[in-house]
Design an enzyme around this catalytic site. Structure first.
Site, PDB file in Angstrom:
ATOM      1  N   ASP A  82     -24.818 -23.929  -9.312  1.00 55.71           N
ATOM      2  CA  ASP A  82     -24.533 -22.497  -9.123  1.00 55.71           C
ATOM      3  C   ASP A  82     -25.779 -21.737  -9.544  1.00 55.71           C
ATOM      4  O   ASP A  82     -26.422 -22.100 -10.536  1.00 55.71           O
ATOM      5  CB  ASP A  82     -23.339 -22.094 -10.018  1.00 55.71           C
ATOM      6  N   ASP A 152     -17.005 -24.980  -3.203  1.00 58.56           N
ATOM      7  CA  ASP A 152     -16.304 -23.756  -3.633  1.00 58.56           C
ATOM      8  C   ASP A 152     -17.358 -22.705  -3.992  1.00 58.56           C
ATOM      9  O   ASP A 152     -17.281 -22.035  -5.005  1.00 58.56           O
ATOM     10  CB  ASP A 152     -15.408 -24.079  -4.841  1.00 58.56           C
ATOM     11  N   HIS A 155     -18.487 -17.508   0.021  1.00 59.74           N
ATOM     12  CA  HIS A 155     -17.495 -17.515   1.096  1.00 59.74           C
ATOM     13  C   HIS A 155     -17.907 -16.670   2.292  1.00 59.74           C
ATOM     14  O   HIS A 155     -17.088 -16.364   3.152  1.00 59.74           O
ATOM     15  CB  HIS A 155     -16.135 -17.070   0.556  1.00 59.74           C
ATOM     16  N   HIS A 180     -12.314 -25.592  -1.111  1.00 54.97           N
ATOM     17  CA  HIS A 180     -11.388 -24.601  -1.688  1.00 54.97           C
ATOM     18  C   HIS A 180     -11.336 -23.339  -0.839  1.00 54.97           C
ATOM     19  O   HIS A 180     -12.245 -23.052  -0.066  1.00 54.97           O
ATOM     20  CB  HIS A 180     -11.800 -24.247  -3.127  1.00 54.97           C
ATOM     21  N   ASP A 181     -10.245 -22.602  -0.997  1.00 54.85           N
ATOM     22  CA  ASP A 181     -10.049 -21.305  -0.319  1.00 54.85           C
ATOM     23  C   ASP A 181     -10.006 -21.455   1.193  1.00 54.85           C
ATOM     24  O   ASP A 181     -10.576 -20.646   1.931  1.00 54.85           O
ATOM     25  CB  ASP A 181     -11.116 -20.294  -0.767  1.00 54.85           C
TER      26      ASP A 181
HETATM   27  N1  SAH Z   1     -15.218 -23.101  -8.766  1.00 53.41           N
HETATM   28  C1  SAH Z   1     -15.051 -21.874  -9.514  1.00 53.41           C
HETATM   29  C2  SAH Z   1     -15.244 -20.619  -8.710  1.00 53.41           C
HETATM   30  C3  SAH Z   1     -16.557 -20.536  -7.979  1.00 53.41           C
HETATM   31  S1  SAH Z   1     -16.866 -18.877  -7.409  1.00 53.41           S
HETATM   32  C4  SAH Z   1     -13.650 -21.833 -10.133  1.00 53.41           C
HETATM   33  O1  SAH Z   1     -12.795 -22.643  -9.772  1.00 53.41           O
HETATM   34  O2  SAH Z   1     -13.373 -20.994 -10.958  1.00 53.41           O
HETATM   35  C5  SAH Z   1     -18.243 -19.167  -6.364  1.00 53.41           C
HETATM   36  C6  SAH Z   1     -19.544 -19.391  -7.092  1.00 53.41           C
HETATM   37  O3  SAH Z   1     -20.491 -19.813  -6.123  1.00 53.41           O
HETATM   38  C7  SAH Z   1     -20.156 -18.173  -7.779  1.00 53.41           C
HETATM   39  O4  SAH Z   1     -20.289 -18.407  -9.157  1.00 53.41           O
HETATM   40  C8  SAH Z   1     -21.518 -17.978  -7.106  1.00 53.41           C
HETATM   41  O5  SAH Z   1     -22.558 -17.632  -8.003  1.00 53.41           O
HETATM   42  C9  SAH Z   1     -21.773 -19.345  -6.506  1.00 53.41           C
HETATM   43  N2  SAH Z   1     -22.622 -19.361  -5.327  1.00 53.41           N
HETATM   44  C10 SAH Z   1     -22.465 -18.643  -4.189  1.00 53.41           C
HETATM   45  N3  SAH Z   1     -23.415 -18.965  -3.298  1.00 53.41           N
HETATM   46  C11 SAH Z   1     -24.205 -19.906  -3.882  1.00 53.41           C
HETATM   47  C12 SAH Z   1     -25.353 -20.634  -3.471  1.00 53.41           C
HETATM   48  N4  SAH Z   1     -25.883 -20.472  -2.257  1.00 53.41           N
HETATM   49  N5  SAH Z   1     -25.906 -21.513  -4.334  1.00 53.41           N
HETATM   50  C13 SAH Z   1     -25.376 -21.693  -5.561  1.00 53.41           C
HETATM   51  N6  SAH Z   1     -24.279 -21.040  -5.999  1.00 53.41           N
HETATM   52  C14 SAH Z   1     -23.705 -20.156  -5.173  1.00 53.41           C
HETATM   53 MG    MG Z   2     -12.371 -20.982  -4.893  1.00 50.11          MG
END
Ligand code: SAH
Ligand code: MG
Length: 222
Positions: A82, A152, A155, A180-181
């Protein structure tokens, strides 16, 4: 659910059962789906022993604890990536924004400290590697078949599609692609994970759906 021993990390972190840590951690993983993810990772590890797990989208470490505990129980390692700056839908003014997850110095989102704390409290620091950066950048240097890839991350249409392109090929034969989602019905949620990840995976002929729990889809790599 496997029994928890309390000597997971050398740090000697005392005895909060890991699942309680997951449930107390900020994030977007419902308990039933976290349990399903955990069970799927355990099963994948028995089919592809010794192979790592990958999570795209750590955020504050909530789903990471479910997956990390499966890694620990399997003698595997979870790499969770992330950039910790939040997806579009997590920024100020958006529905899922949490003002606590903002760095006071920069005013930008920073979920990394929460993720570190969750792993420390769960006693999983030895089983989980936090990778801070872009998911596609990691995929381009990743050269190992993974027992489980859990997508995940962002989105948006482009971001979700890029994660599919970058990561689907890294799932080992017999391994699991978890997404997910995923909402087939547009009235239930955004369509990008469904249209940009789930459908292309199934249509590729390389994955078959094994189970569904809420918005979590578990696909087996043939
Ligand atoms: N899995 C977590 C929720 C993830 S939310 C849970 O269950 O609670 C989505 C995350 O993806 C965010 O923290 C965001 O910073 C990260 N993200 C989005 N695009 C990204 C990318 N291209 N590379 C790395 N991280 C990314
Ligand atoms: Mg999710």
């Amino acid at each position: 659910m496997a029994r928890v021993k309390h000597t997971r990390d050398a740090a000697g972190v005392d005895s909060v059962p890991w699942r309680d840590v997951a449930l107390a951690t900020k994030g977007f993983m419902p308990a039933a789906e976290g349990d399903a993810l955990h069970a799927a990772a355990l099963a994948a590890a028995t089919r592809v022993p010794g192979a790592p797990f990958v999570e795209i989208g750590t955020y504050c470490g909530r789903s990471t604890v479910w997956l990390g505990a499966a890694a620990w129980l399997s003698d595997a390692v979870l790499f969770t990536v992330d950039h910790h700056r939040g997806s579009e839908e997590l920024q100020v003014g958006w529905e899922h924004h949490d003002a606590e997850v903002v760095d006071g110095r920069s005013g930008r989102m920073d979920s990394l400290p929460f993720a570190r704390t969750a792993l420390e409290l769960a006693g999983l620091e030895n089983s989980v590697v936090l990778v801070v950066g872009g998911s596609v950048e990691l995929a381009h240097v990743w050269d190992r078949a993974a027992a489980m890839v859990f997508i995940d991350g962002g989105h948006g249409v482009d971001v979700a599609g890029a994660d599919f392109e970058a990561w689907a090929g890294h799932v080992a034969r017999g391994g699991t692609l978890a997404i997910h989602d995923v909402f087939a019905d547009p009235t239930e949620g955004g369509q990008a994970p469904y249209e940009q990840i789930y459908l292309p995976a199934v249509r590729s002929g390389r994955f078959v759906e094994e189970s569904v729990c809420g918005s979590l889809r578990l696909l087996r790599r043939l």
